[in-house]
Design an enzyme around this catalytic site. Structure first.
Site, PDB file in Angstrom:
ATOM      1  N   ARG A  27      40.293  31.098  45.805  1.00  0.00           N
ATOM      2  CA  ARG A  27      41.526  31.598  46.433  1.00  0.00           C
ATOM      3  C   ARG A  27      42.373  30.506  47.102  1.00  0.00           C
ATOM      4  O   ARG A  27      43.580  30.486  46.912  1.00  0.00           O
ATOM      5  CB  ARG A  27      41.210  32.726  47.425  1.00  0.00           C
ATOM      6  CG  ARG A  27      40.433  33.893  46.803  1.00  0.00           C
ATOM      7  CD  ARG A  27      40.405  35.137  47.682  1.00  0.00           C
ATOM      8  NE  ARG A  27      41.700  35.748  47.756  1.00  0.00           N
ATOM      9  CZ  ARG A  27      42.521  35.646  48.775  1.00  0.00           C
ATOM     10  NH1 ARG A  27      42.158  34.984  49.853  1.00  0.00           N
ATOM     11  NH2 ARG A  27      43.696  36.208  48.744  1.00  0.00           N
ATOM     12  N   CYS A  34      35.558  18.060  40.806  1.00  0.00           N
ATOM     13  CA  CYS A  34      36.441  16.926  40.489  1.00  0.00           C
ATOM     14  C   CYS A  34      37.868  17.395  40.220  1.00  0.00           C
ATOM     15  O   CYS A  34      38.380  17.290  39.096  1.00  0.00           O
ATOM     16  CB  CYS A  34      35.880  16.162  39.306  1.00  0.00           C
ATOM     17  SG  CYS A  34      34.234  15.566  39.668  1.00  0.00           S
ATOM     18  N   GLU A  35      38.480  17.958  41.225  1.00  0.00           N
ATOM     19  CA  GLU A  35      39.869  18.423  41.172  1.00  0.00           C
ATOM     20  C   GLU A  35      40.432  18.263  42.580  1.00  0.00           C
ATOM     21  O   GLU A  35      39.753  18.620  43.553  1.00  0.00           O
ATOM     22  CB  GLU A  35      39.948  19.930  40.831  1.00  0.00           C
ATOM     23  CG  GLU A  35      39.369  20.352  39.518  1.00  0.00           C
ATOM     24  CD  GLU A  35      40.302  20.144  38.331  1.00  0.00           C
ATOM     25  OE1 GLU A  35      41.523  20.014  38.525  1.00  0.00           O
ATOM     26  OE2 GLU A  35      39.778  20.100  37.209  1.00  0.00           O
ATOM     27  N   GLY A  41      46.039  47.545  46.623  1.00  0.00           N
ATOM     28  CA  GLY A  41      46.964  46.552  47.152  1.00  0.00           C
ATOM     29  C   GLY A  41      47.038  46.419  48.652  1.00  0.00           C
ATOM     30  O   GLY A  41      47.686  45.493  49.155  1.00  0.00           O
ATOM     31  N   GLU A  95      43.348  53.022  44.157  1.00  0.00           N
ATOM     32  CA  GLU A  95      42.442  52.020  43.563  1.00  0.00           C
ATOM     33  C   GLU A  95      42.248  50.847  44.522  1.00  0.00           C
ATOM     34  O   GLU A  95      42.611  49.712  44.204  1.00  0.00           O
ATOM     35  CB  GLU A  95      43.043  51.492  42.256  1.00  0.00           C
ATOM     36  CG  GLU A  95      43.327  52.542  41.209  1.00  0.00           C
ATOM     37  CD  GLU A  95      44.231  52.015  40.082  1.00  0.00           C
ATOM     38  OE1 GLU A  95      44.668  50.855  40.136  1.00  0.00           O
ATOM     39  OE2 GLU A  95      44.487  52.788  39.153  1.00  0.00           O
ATOM     40  N   TYR A 115      45.944  30.267  45.315  1.00  0.00           N
ATOM     41  CA  TYR A 115      47.057  30.907  46.034  1.00  0.00           C
ATOM     42  C   TYR A 115      47.347  30.217  47.369  1.00  0.00           C
ATOM     43  O   TYR A 115      48.053  30.783  48.208  1.00  0.00           O
ATOM     44  CB  TYR A 115      46.748  32.377  46.352  1.00  0.00           C
ATOM     45  CG  TYR A 115      46.008  33.148  45.307  1.00  0.00           C
ATOM     46  CD1 TYR A 115      46.612  33.461  44.091  1.00  0.00           C
ATOM     47  CD2 TYR A 115      44.704  33.591  45.525  1.00  0.00           C
ATOM     48  CE1 TYR A 115      45.930  34.187  43.124  1.00  0.00           C
ATOM     49  CE2 TYR A 115      44.020  34.312  44.568  1.00  0.00           C
ATOM     50  CZ  TYR A 115      44.639  34.605  43.370  1.00  0.00           C
ATOM     51  OH  TYR A 115      43.962  35.321  42.425  1.00  0.00           O
TER      52      TYR A 115
HETATM   53  N1  LLP Z   1      44.447  48.351  40.723  1.00  0.00           N
HETATM   54  C1  LLP Z   1      44.882  47.454  39.825  1.00  0.00           C
HETATM   55  C2  LLP Z   1      45.491  47.926  38.580  1.00  0.00           C
HETATM   56  C3  LLP Z   1      44.762  46.074  40.090  1.00  0.00           C
HETATM   57  O1  LLP Z   1      45.216  45.188  39.206  1.00  0.00           O
HETATM   58  C4  LLP Z   1      44.165  45.647  41.300  1.00  0.00           C
HETATM   59  C5  LLP Z   1      44.025  44.232  41.602  1.00  0.00           C
HETATM   60  C6  LLP Z   1      43.720  46.633  42.201  1.00  0.00           C
HETATM   61  C7  LLP Z   1      43.871  47.970  41.882  1.00  0.00           C
HETATM   62  C8  LLP Z   1      43.068  46.290  43.506  1.00  0.00           C
HETATM   63  O2  LLP Z   1      43.925  45.626  44.361  1.00  0.00           O
HETATM   64  P1  LLP Z   1      43.492  45.311  45.868  1.00  0.00           P
HETATM   65  O3  LLP Z   1      43.340  46.637  46.601  1.00  0.00           O
HETATM   66  O4  LLP Z   1      42.221  44.574  45.818  1.00  0.00           O
HETATM   67  O5  LLP Z   1      44.616  44.492  46.399  1.00  0.00           O
HETATM   68  N2  LLP Z   1      42.478  37.550  42.952  1.00  0.00           N
HETATM   69  C9  LLP Z   1      43.524  37.937  43.867  1.00  0.00           C
HETATM   70  C10 LLP Z   1      43.800  39.427  43.808  1.00  0.00           C
HETATM   71  C11 LLP Z   1      44.078  39.916  42.413  1.00  0.00           C
HETATM   72  C12 LLP Z   1      44.246  41.407  42.359  1.00  0.00           C
HETATM   73  C13 LLP Z   1      44.213  41.893  40.958  1.00  0.00           C
HETATM   74  N3  LLP Z   1      44.405  43.302  40.821  1.00  0.00           N
HETATM   75  C14 LLP Z   1      43.172  37.462  45.262  1.00  0.00           C
HETATM   76  O6  LLP Z   1      42.135  36.838  45.439  1.00  0.00           O
HETATM   77  O7  LLP Z   1      43.956  37.665  46.194  1.00  0.00           O
END
Ligand code: LLP
Length: 398
Positions: free
Chosen positions: A318, A349-350, A241, A279, A322
């Site tokens: 993205r 086409c969006e 995150g 993670e 978002y």
């Molecule tokens: N762990 C779990 C359980 C997760 O669901 C995720 C991301 C991560 C770790 C990794 O998170 P990160 O460090 O990358 O923030 N598509 C969206 C982001 C979706 C994240 C989904 N889960 C975007 O483009 O911003």
């Protein structure tokens, strides 16, 4: 340490640890994602140094290119996966089952059986019925599943609502009030379930850590209570995150955010006696990717100027999903070009198919190329073939 990721050398845009000239990759063959593997390696090492002794499981949903995976494996990462497909890619890229943490709310029987057969290191469980299912399948297969309970502390973080996951209204993790029921299942299925961890993931693109601190405080007593009953419980998985800066190119400022983030987690968990897991996804790979796209048309209407490029929400969703901001940088700098407010849009086409709206850019002409910055995370991995457009090419640079 370098402060920025992009620079113009003789008016030509250069990128990454080795300042490669992006124009060398702008070819008629269409849009291309470039990945700087050296930058990924140095980001991993930087994060590992911020968390000495912790195990970093790369959230491969951010970017599962085999070379990105191999780079992170060689640097010492494990993999955080969310599907049978990701398990397969992780194994093909050199990860061992013992390097893999398996998350996700919808694990099917087939996927769980596969994880148990392979001996996946840890399954992060997201619901009571999932824990029951793993217990039942483990018994049938005479396997003992190593499970971590993903708890949802109902804490908000400052991010886009679509990527927040730690609120009661989200489908992720389990409410704290379910802990007694989970404890009961773990005890009655002790032949097939071994509790090894407690996990947490509040959401993505976090740049402020008050919510995280609050969540860790809430989960510590729960961890202690469980550890008193299950001596196999040793791991605290603080999820991913950590956000990156999309509006500016300032790697130093980001290192400071990493230090604050690491301090919050380390300070909160210092007296818990747990082994820390993380993670991370975006932070490791986000800046390491750039998407190159070519201007096809410049369409002036009485309301707007549309710069129509050959890539769009099919390759990078993205902005559409978002309203995410990505910097757009011309490959060739033209100091004489006047600035103009334009919408940079794709061929799909969006009306949601845009990279930027009312963005001030130096005037662009047909045939020129743009770099879409910071697209190493959740770029190609979310790409699709809508309108039967080709997927972009991917080029890893070592
Ligand atoms: N762990 C779990 C359980 C997760 O669901 C995720 C991301 C991560 C770790 C990794 O998170 P990160 O460090 O990358 O923030 N598509 C969206 C982001 C979706 C994240 C989904 N889960 C975007 O483009 O911003």
């Amino acid at each position: 340490m370098r402060k920025t990721n992009f620079s113009y050398i003789d008016d030509s845009l250069c990128f990454g640890e080795k300042s490669i000239r992006l124009a060398d990759f702008a070819k008629a063959s269409g849009p291309v994602y470039l990945y700087d593997l050296a930058l990924i390696r140095s980001r991993f090492l930087e994060m590992q140094q911020a968390f000495p002794g912790a195990k970093l499981y790369y959230a491969m949903k951010a970017n599962s290119h085999p070379d990105v995976m191999r780079t992170l494996k060689a640097a010492g990462a494990g993999a955080d996966v969310v599907s049978g497909g990701e398990i397969c890619r992780a194994l093909e890229s050199g990860f061992e089952p013992g390097d893999i943490v398996y998350s996700g709310v919808g694990k099917t029987e087939k996927e769980i059986r596969e994880a148990l057969t392979l001996g996946i290191f840890q399954i992060n469980v997201e619901s009571v019925p999932e824990l029951e299912r793993i217990g039942r399948l483990g018994r049938e297969m005479k396997k003992k599943a190593r499970v971590a309970l993903r708890l949802n502390p109902d804490v908000s973080i400052q991010t886009h609502p679509y990527i927040a996951t730690g609120l009661a209204e989200n489908k992720f993790g389990m409410e704290l009030k379910e802990v007694p029921r989970l404890t009961e299942i773990l005890k009655t299925s002790s032949d097939s379930l071994e509790l090894v961890g407690v996990s947490l993931h509040l959401g993505s693109q976090m740049l402020e850590f008050g919510g995280l601190e609050e969540a860790l405080r809430l989960l510590k007593p729960v961890y202690r209570e469980l550890a008193a009953q299950f001596p196999t419980l040793k791991k605290f998985d603080a999820g991913g995150g950590l956000g990156i800066l999309y509006h500016e190119d300032d790697l130093v400022k980001e290192s400071e955010a990493l230090r604050v983030y690491a301090k919050v987690i380390r300070d909160e968990l210092a007296d818990l006696g747990a082994e820390l897991q993380l993670e991370p996804g975006r932070w490791l790979v986000g800046h390491a990717g750039v998407l190159l796209t070519q201007v096809q048309y410049v369409k002036q209407t009485s309301h707007r100027c549309f710069v129509i490029v050959d890539s769009g929400m099919n390759h990078l969703i993205r902005p559409a999903l978002y309203e995410a901001h990505h910097r757009l940088l011309p490959l060739q700098k033209n100091p004489q070009a006047p600035l103009k407010k334009v919408d940079v849009v794709g061929p799909i086409c969006e009306s949601a198919d845009f990279f930027a709206k009312e963005r001030e850019l130096p005037e662009l002409k047909e045939g020129e190329w743009l770099a879409v910055a910071d697209t190493g995370a959740y770029g190609f991995s979310m790409a699709n073939v809508y309108n039967l457009q080709d997927l972009p090419t991917e080029i890893p640079i070592s």
